[in-house]
Design a protein around this motif. Structure first.
Motif, PDB file in Angstrom:
ATOM      1  N   LYS A 157       0.846  -1.200   0.000  1.00 62.56           N
ATOM      2  CA  LYS A 157       0.000   0.000   0.000  1.00 62.56           C
ATOM      3  C   LYS A 157       0.879   1.246   0.000  1.00 62.56           C
ATOM      4  CE  LYS A 157      -3.987  -2.037   2.367  1.00 62.56           C
ATOM      5  NZ  LYS A 157      -4.943  -1.908   3.494  1.00 62.56           N
ATOM      6  N   GLY A 163      -8.069   4.560   0.562  1.00 64.77           N
ATOM      7  CA  GLY A 163      -9.233   4.205  -0.251  1.00 64.77           C
ATOM      8  C   GLY A 163      -8.907   3.188  -1.323  1.00 64.77           C
ATOM      9  N   GLY A 164      -7.786   2.501  -1.134  1.00 64.44           N
ATOM     10  CA  GLY A 164      -7.482   1.448  -2.103  1.00 64.44           C
ATOM     11  C   GLY A 164      -6.620   1.929  -3.244  1.00 64.44           C
ATOM     12  N   GLU A 199       1.168  -5.085   4.256  1.00 65.00           N
ATOM     13  CA  GLU A 199       0.231  -5.640   5.237  1.00 65.00           C
ATOM     14  C   GLU A 199      -0.084  -7.064   4.817  1.00 65.00           C
ATOM     15  OE1 GLU A 199      -3.368  -3.364   5.282  1.00 65.00           O
ATOM     16  OE2 GLU A 199      -2.610  -1.865   6.671  1.00 65.00           O
ATOM     17  N   LYS A 200      -0.288  -7.928   5.782  1.00 59.51           N
ATOM     18  CA  LYS A 200      -0.742  -9.267   5.455  1.00 59.51           C
ATOM     19  C   LYS A 200      -2.082  -9.141   4.729  1.00 59.51           C
ATOM     20  CE  LYS A 200      -1.257 -13.816   7.468  1.00 59.51           C
ATOM     21  NZ  LYS A 200      -0.470 -14.213   6.258  1.00 59.51           N
ATOM     22  N   LEU A 201      -2.310  -9.930   3.682  1.00 58.79           N
ATOM     23  CA  LEU A 201      -3.577  -9.854   2.951  1.00 58.79           C
ATOM     24  C   LEU A 201      -4.650 -10.608   3.727  1.00 58.79           C
ATOM     25  CD1 LEU A 201      -5.132  -9.095   0.349  1.00 58.79           C
ATOM     26  CD2 LEU A 201      -4.475 -11.296  -0.568  1.00 58.79           C
ATOM     27  N   ILE A 202      -5.697  -9.905   4.123  1.00 60.70           N
ATOM     28  CA  ILE A 202      -6.799 -10.558   4.844  1.00 60.70           C
ATOM     29  C   ILE A 202      -7.850 -10.928   3.788  1.00 60.70           C
ATOM     30  CG2 ILE A 202      -8.473 -10.300   6.713  1.00 60.70           C
ATOM     31  CD1 ILE A 202      -5.629  -9.903   7.682  1.00 60.70           C
ATOM     32  N   HIS A 207     -15.629  -4.990   4.953  1.00 59.09           N
ATOM     33  CA  HIS A 207     -15.151  -3.617   5.180  1.00 59.09           C
ATOM     34  C   HIS A 207     -16.184  -2.955   6.092  1.00 59.09           C
ATOM     35  CE1 HIS A 207     -13.281   0.213   3.454  1.00 59.09           C
ATOM     36  NE2 HIS A 207     -14.156   0.600   4.349  1.00 59.09           N
ATOM     37  N   GLN A 231     -17.903  -3.188  -3.135  1.00 56.68           N
ATOM     38  CA  GLN A 231     -17.126  -2.155  -3.805  1.00 56.68           C
ATOM     39  C   GLN A 231     -16.713  -2.676  -5.180  1.00 56.68           C
ATOM     40  OE1 GLN A 231     -13.858  -0.521  -1.556  1.00 56.68           O
ATOM     41  NE2 GLN A 231     -14.934  -0.686   0.392  1.00 56.68           N
ATOM     42  N   HIS A 234     -12.515  -0.507  -5.679  1.00 59.04           N
ATOM     43  CA  HIS A 234     -12.375   0.349  -4.500  1.00 59.04           C
ATOM     44  C   HIS A 234     -13.334   1.526  -4.483  1.00 59.04           C
ATOM     45  CE1 HIS A 234      -9.295  -2.278  -3.453  1.00 59.04           C
ATOM     46  NE2 HIS A 234      -8.550  -1.967  -4.478  1.00 59.04           N
ATOM     47  N   GLU A 274     -11.864   3.061   9.449  1.00 62.32           N
ATOM     48  CA  GLU A 274     -12.132   1.899   8.605  1.00 62.32           C
ATOM     49  C   GLU A 274     -11.467   0.655   9.182  1.00 62.32           C
ATOM     50  OE1 GLU A 274     -11.011   2.134   4.574  1.00 62.32           O
ATOM     51  OE2 GLU A 274     -12.306   3.833   4.096  1.00 62.32           O
ATOM     52  N   LEU A 276     -11.059  -3.787   8.698  1.00 62.23           N
ATOM     53  CA  LEU A 276     -11.349  -5.040   8.007  1.00 62.23           C
ATOM     54  C   LEU A 276     -11.871  -5.983   9.070  1.00 62.23           C
ATOM     55  CD1 LEU A 276      -8.408  -5.811   5.602  1.00 62.23           C
ATOM     56  CD2 LEU A 276     -10.786  -5.316   5.015  1.00 62.23           C
ATOM     57  N   GLU A 288      -7.509   2.394   8.168  1.00 60.36           N
ATOM     58  CA  GLU A 288      -7.138   3.798   8.023  1.00 60.36           C
ATOM     59  C   GLU A 288      -8.245   4.656   8.610  1.00 60.36           C
ATOM     60  OE1 GLU A 288      -7.881   3.069   3.407  1.00 60.36           O
ATOM     61  OE2 GLU A 288      -7.277   5.113   3.780  1.00 60.36           O
ATOM     62  N   THR A 438     -15.655  -8.627   0.755  1.00 57.12           N
ATOM     63  CA  THR A 438     -15.115  -7.651  -0.202  1.00 57.12           C
ATOM     64  C   THR A 438     -14.898  -8.273  -1.576  1.00 57.12           C
ATOM     65  OG1 THR A 438     -12.942  -8.221   0.624  1.00 57.12           O
ATOM     66  CG2 THR A 438     -13.975  -6.240   1.543  1.00 57.12           C
TER      67      THR A 438
HETATM   68  C1  MV4 Z   1      -7.035  -4.577   2.599  1.00 57.40           C
HETATM   69  C2  MV4 Z   1      -7.788  -5.722   2.237  1.00 57.40           C
HETATM   70  C3  MV4 Z   1      -7.268  -6.974   2.578  1.00 57.40           C
HETATM   71  N1  MV4 Z   1      -6.094  -7.073   3.266  1.00 57.40           N
HETATM   72  N2  MV4 Z   1      -5.877  -4.711   3.273  1.00 57.40           N
HETATM   73  C4  MV4 Z   1      -9.746  -1.412   0.256  1.00 57.40           C
HETATM   74  C5  MV4 Z   1      -9.862   0.059   0.374  1.00 57.40           C
HETATM   75  C6  MV4 Z   1      -8.975   0.454   1.475  1.00 57.40           C
HETATM   76  N3  MV4 Z   1      -9.722   1.151   2.494  1.00 57.40           N
HETATM   77  C7  MV4 Z   1      -8.374  -0.773   2.051  1.00 57.40           C
HETATM   78  N4  MV4 Z   1      -8.988  -1.875   1.353  1.00 57.40           N
HETATM   79  C8  MV4 Z   1      -8.632  -3.144   1.640  1.00 57.40           C
HETATM   80  N5  MV4 Z   1      -7.469  -3.326   2.299  1.00 57.40           N
HETATM   81  C9  MV4 Z   1      -5.421  -5.937   3.601  1.00 57.40           C
HETATM   82  N6  MV4 Z   1      -4.272  -6.042   4.290  1.00 57.40           N
HETATM   83  C10 MV4 Z   1      -9.010  -5.535   1.552  1.00 57.40           C
HETATM   84  C11 MV4 Z   1      -9.428  -4.241   1.282  1.00 57.40           C
HETATM   85  C12 MV4 Z   1     -10.721  -4.067   0.633  1.00 57.40           C
HETATM   86  C13 MV4 Z   1     -10.919  -4.481  -0.692  1.00 57.40           C
HETATM   87  C14 MV4 Z   1      -9.864  -5.016  -1.413  1.00 57.40           C
HETATM   88  C15 MV4 Z   1     -10.109  -5.416  -2.700  1.00 57.40           C
HETATM   89  C16 MV4 Z   1     -11.371  -5.290  -3.268  1.00 57.40           C
HETATM   90  C17 MV4 Z   1     -12.383  -4.745  -2.563  1.00 57.40           C
HETATM   91  C18 MV4 Z   1     -12.179  -4.322  -1.262  1.00 57.40           C
HETATM   92  C19 MV4 Z   1     -13.220  -3.754  -0.527  1.00 57.40           C
HETATM   93  C20 MV4 Z   1     -13.002  -3.336   0.764  1.00 57.40           C
HETATM   94  C21 MV4 Z   1     -11.735  -3.488   1.355  1.00 57.40           C
END
Ligand code: MV4
Length: 505
Positions: A157, A163-164, A199-202, A207, A231, A234, A274, A276, A288, A438
């Protein structure tokens, strides 16, 4: 209290803020670009000032021209809305330097939360749970080492992102080195800052965000959560309050943590934390903090009865919040659909043109926030969202049925809109059961043809299932697990669907 407020924005949010000022007896000033000469917000305000040509960088992003309009009009405060300059610390500072109140947080709070790594490190000190990740100031070699500690898959990131934007998933070590380089280049191009973090991918998370309100007298409260998992690239498309995924205990805990995060930077005014939320293990992680009013604020307003924009204005004027945490008791269910000028049957291609016919939904529990009017022109210069349709119901079943009814009433001719997309989602089992995350949209293909309205008995099944699910939820809440390990709700769901097919639901 302010005598005159300038709204440094356009479209539906400018009209929304102008209305709040109107209701408080505050004079209003609009600003506009060449493309917005006849826009609704310009027609609505008491006075209006031209900023410059249509492109945002020549108009709505021009700090000097906005401050100039405020000086000329004698505005004593500026509301930034969302987007544009709403999270630019230098804009908040420019307002302060000009002796004009910025209706929002301090420039320092914006800056502290604007750097996503600093934000993580600041809130961690208050015990806010973070996604496992890397700390500030690592070079590529140190990031590589951190990546192996965190483990794959992970997310890269941008520190200045949000906001992605500037976010990319990396599935294995082999892809990491090239991904870091690309992420840095993208971050530099988008934000003028190439710092990135890991960041580790969750996976399959939801959201969930918490609305916070803080006055300048040390009173910080939260107004419950919003579910924003649906979303596309994003861009949130559907939001609701409350979330089906969290119970009262989790709500109170996430609310407390959100308040602590806001207090960690001495936050004042409206803001959103925000998270997860991983329903697999009921864990949540800070993502964030958004230091602005959000698009989806109406769903919180409907379930709490609080006008967040009016509270923002009162807080900026130095007033004390009239609420303590124990006064906040969200009730009912609200869903918002973002109506965009895009064609869902053509990969959401932006649509422009003159609105030749407009019929907005009304009736019980329906709210439309919009800058549309018949004869108005929709251009391609700005964000494609042209309206928000928000509904309120006693429970989620009623809210979904009401949204279906309102979407069916909505008529916009002359441009293509996302209305058919929302109609499909409101009919989808995954949305109705609330089992989405998500990844919901990435698992769906928008049908290549307008949806056929589902047969009455199918609708009956949907309604019965929703009501059964709702009752089931309450039953689960009341009785907990049933003997065979399934939740009571599942049994109720089955009976609901079966009841509907028999037609005696
Ligand atoms: C993530 C995530 C999974 N793992 N971070 C998306 C917008 C921003 N606010 C942060 N977001 C995300 N961060 C980690 N470590 C998943 C999202 C996420 C998302 C990612 C891909 C497609 C749609 C999404 C919708 C909400 C959050």
């Amino acid at each position: 209290m302010f005598k005159k407020v300038l709204v440094a924005n356009r479209g539906e949010i400018a009209v929304r803020v102008l209305r709040a000022c109107e209701e408080r007896g505050i004079s209003t000033v609009a600003v506009f670009s060449e493309a917005d000469r006849t826009a609704l917000h310009v027609r609505y305000a008491d006075e209006a000032y031209l900023l410059g040509p249509a492109p945002s960088r020549e108009s709505y992003l021009r700090i000097d021209r906005i401050i100039d309009a405020a000086r000329k009009s004698g505005a004593d405060a500026i509301h930034p809305g969302y987007g544009f300059l709403s999270e630019r610390a230098e804009f908040a500072a420019a307002c302060a330097d000009a002796g004009i109140t910025f209706i929002g947080p301090s420039a320092d709070a914006i800056a502290a939360m604007g750097d996503k790594i600093t934000a993580r490190e600041t809130v961690r000190k208050r015990g806010v749970p973070l996604v496992p990740g890397s700390e500030k100031g690592l070079n590529d070699e140190a990031l590589m080492a951190a990546a192996h500690e965190i483990g794959f898959p992970l997310m890269i990131k941008a520190a200045a992102g949000g906001g992605g934007k500037g976010m990319r998933a990396v599935l294995d070590a082999g892809a990491f080195e090239s991904a870091i380089g690309a992420a840095r280049r993208e971050a530099m191009a988008a934000f003028g800052n190439d710092e990135v973090y890991l960041e580790k991918l969750i996976t399959n998370a939801r959201h969930i965000e918490i609305q916070v309100l803080a006055d300048s007298h040390g009173n910080t409260i939260h107004l419950g959560e919003r579910e924003c998992s649906i979303q596309r690239r994003h861009q949130k498309l559907i939001e609701e309050a409350p979330s089906v995924a969290i119970d009262e205990k989790m709500r109170a805990e996430m609310g407390r943590v959100a308040v602590a995060a806001a207090e960690s930077v001495g936050y004042v005014n409206a803001g959103t934390i925000e998270f997860l939320f991983d329903s697999k293990d009921n864990k949540y992680y800070f993502l964030e903090m958004n230091t602005r009013l959000q698009v989806e604020h109406p769903v919180t307003e409907l379930v709490t009865g609080i006008d967040i924009v009016k509270e923002q204005i009162a807080i900026a004027a130095g007033r004390r919040l009239r609420y303590r945490q124990e006064d906040i008791a969200p009730k009912g269910w609200a869903i918002e659909c973002r109506i965009t000028a895009e064609d869902p049957f053509n990969n959401f291609m932006p649509s422009s043109g003159k609105v030749t016919y407009l019929q907005e939904p009304t009736g019980p529990g329906v709210r439309v926030e919009s800058s549309l009017y018949e004869g108005g022109e929709i251009s391609l210069y700005y964000d494609p969202m042209v309206a928000k349709l928000i509904v309120y119901g006693e429970n989620r079943a009623e809210a979904i049925l009401r949204m279906r009814r309102a979407l069916n009433e909505y008529r916009i001719a002359g441009i293509r809109t996302s209305i058919p997309f929302h109609q499909e989602i409101m009919d989808s089992t995954e949305f109705i059961w609330g089992t989405f995350d998500t990844g919901f949209l990435s698992r769906r293909r928008i049908s290549a043809r307008p949806p056929q309205s589902i047969e009455h008995e199918q609708l009956a099944a949907v309604v019965a299932a929703m009501l059964a699910h709702e009752e089931g939820r309450q039953a689960v809440a009341h009785f907990g697990q049933s003997s065979n390990g399934d939740t009571q709700a599942n049994d109720w769901k089955l009976s609901g669907r079966m009841r509907a097919q028999r037609g005696n639901w």
